[in-house]
Motif scaffolding. Sequence first.
Motif: not given
Length: 794
Positions: A6-14, A33-40, A79-86
Amino acid sequence: MLSQNVIEAIGNTPLVRLRPGADRDVRVYAKLEMNNLFAMKDRVARQIITEARATGALAEGAPIVESSSGTMALGVALVGTALGHPVHIVTDPRIDRTTLAKLEALGCEVHVVSAMDAHGWQGARLTRLREIMDANPGAFWPRQYENPQNPAAYRHLAHELLADLGTVDVLVGAVGSGGSLCGTSRVLRESLPELYVVGVDCVGSVLFGQPDRPQRLQSGLGNSLHPKNLDHALIDEVHWLNDREAFGATRELARTEKLFAGNTSGSVYRVLEAMAARAAPGTTVVGIFPDRGDRYADTVHSDAHWAEKELRRLPVASVPRQVLDGTEVHSWSFRRNRADAPRPAFVFVESNTTGTGMLALRIAAEAGYEPVLVTGDSTRYKGLAETGATVVDGDTDDPDALVRAVTKAFEPGCIAGVSTTSEFYLAAAAGLATAVGLPAEGAEAIAGCRDKGRLRETLERAGIGQPRFEVVQDGPSAAAAAERLGTPCVVKPVDDSGSTRVRRCDSAQQAAELAREITARTTNGRGQPMAGRALVEQYLDAPEYSVEMFGIDGVHHLIGITEKTVTGAPHFVESRHLVPADLPAEAAREMTGTVSAALRATGLGRGPSHTEVKRTATGSAVVEINPRLAGGLIPELYRLATGVDLLAAQVAHAAGTTPLLPDGCTRHAGIQFILPDEPGVLEGVTGLEEARAVPGVERVTVTAAAGTRVAPPTDAYGRIGYVVAVGESRKTVVEALDRAMALVRVDLSDRWAGAAPSGAPGGPVATEPTVGVGERPEGPLPVGGEPQGGSFGR
């Protein structure tokens, strides 16, 4: 596009082209930028957290704590939870339930502060964040507002724009932390040094010098603190929108462009429209759209929320108003930040030919505006060149031609204010202001006061005290009206000024003769058509006053009550003014209340008004209402008595700033006009220096040149000079005026025969009276010009 996580999917927005500007070959794009996974802010969270892990600032498995009520919270959670951080998110009650549900679904611990502190919600959140940090040694705080990795995250966004478009001329972005707009523009300027950068803020945010209003409803932009990542030097222009304007633009974005977005995107869309309207063909304009609308379904996109928050009570502007640095804004406004940027224009529709006309242009220039005079004949204005004003030629009697002339000369939104110092162009100025998107007094309300017959009917319906009256169109009707009303009566034109052809008539025959004279006139001194009607009204033999008011947002503020003295019948020429009036407190309250009710009845709610009143045995009777500053140097008397310049207040109010108004008088002031007591040719006026030496006398001015034929005045145009005095009491002012006038002698040669002078019965009529603050001591006014008169109907 394939991504390994999911982290690699950030960016390259329409990047999507929008409708604005298409008809003029202006290319407007939305970077979604609204087309990122959540937002800009997914970009920011990725940049900050991965960089912190790489440098060791964030240890493996250490907690992350961030303050946010919107997209930064979601980005950190992603990003934080995807990388294992509380992940701990500190927010406030403004957080929407959708965002809250997403944060909890991602496994975050959400802390909601209960109340604002001295720095608003942001301050309260930061206090709670520090408590969590203290309880979690080794915790990492992304510090989005000051972390340089925030703007650095947008290098990728800039490169995406360059790859897709090759060039960008104008970049528009919302400003909260300052990261997205500053980071993107800084990188773009490396290859596009002429890039024009426009920031979008909200009313009530401190980011660009506005007062903090923590109750603002917009989220995702604005701030109660000054973030270190905001670089003002990168931003050429900033726009502010209030909550209603931002929410309305967001809903329009969905309807017209089919983009269901949040209020940050909606605000950017509204500004993109304005920039497209100003841009030259071939220009490429890009707006950054940060977030989509799902988290705003219960607020921005909810009619119930609009009703609950009474959003429709807020003002709404169709185009932005250009303002000066330091101007407090309440609706869509913008400020240019470049030192070489053109000043906002302040447009006057015609003006008085002397005195206040040129003075108003200078006051506008001193305030920081580009003074502009729109006129059909600039040659009538003596001293115009010395003001430095821009002159726009246009037919000021044709509303459509007036709008065309002004909009051709100035870009949309670059006009800060529209006004006039000429009574004959009040409605034209209001119409122009409305046409260019500025708040203005209603033209119908102005017309209803300018037509004294209509005013009488309005006041009658409202039950306001006034003389009994009838409106007539010929001599026989006037005679019949005089018989019914009783004589003596007063006859006047319904639509003239300066006491022109206002007279007491002692018989029905006199009323008929004057009415025939009035209704025979087809044009006034400016060549405008006249109504061809006369007003016959009851003669009130009572003391006269004028009540000066100033309307702001429909609330009329009392400037003061002026005491007046007039010459004897049959004419009503004001010969002395004193401020403040010597009235018992209860009488002053009653008079003020009557005038306030009369103003409400007319629909007037903006700017200065000058209401003439007779104090009768049964209470105050309204003689006239003028939607303008008083004439007769009355505002100058208030400047001397209060220290406040009412013409400057008029300019400030028309430009959308809060005018400085007097709060009572600290001194007394008065004016006595010099009046010839017999006809003749003026040889000179002597005793002036002796009069000036009288203690308390502030000014002695002669306005008629030697060789002028003069006569006892029949209207305001026949006055030939004045004495102004200031003192600590009414008594000292009156004594100073009396002593000075006793020293002034009007020297006339033999009585003349033949044509009458200006102001004499049957003589030529001057163009118009001055309406406004009154002449400063810049030189005499020529007879036949514009004396400091007003409308003196009785």
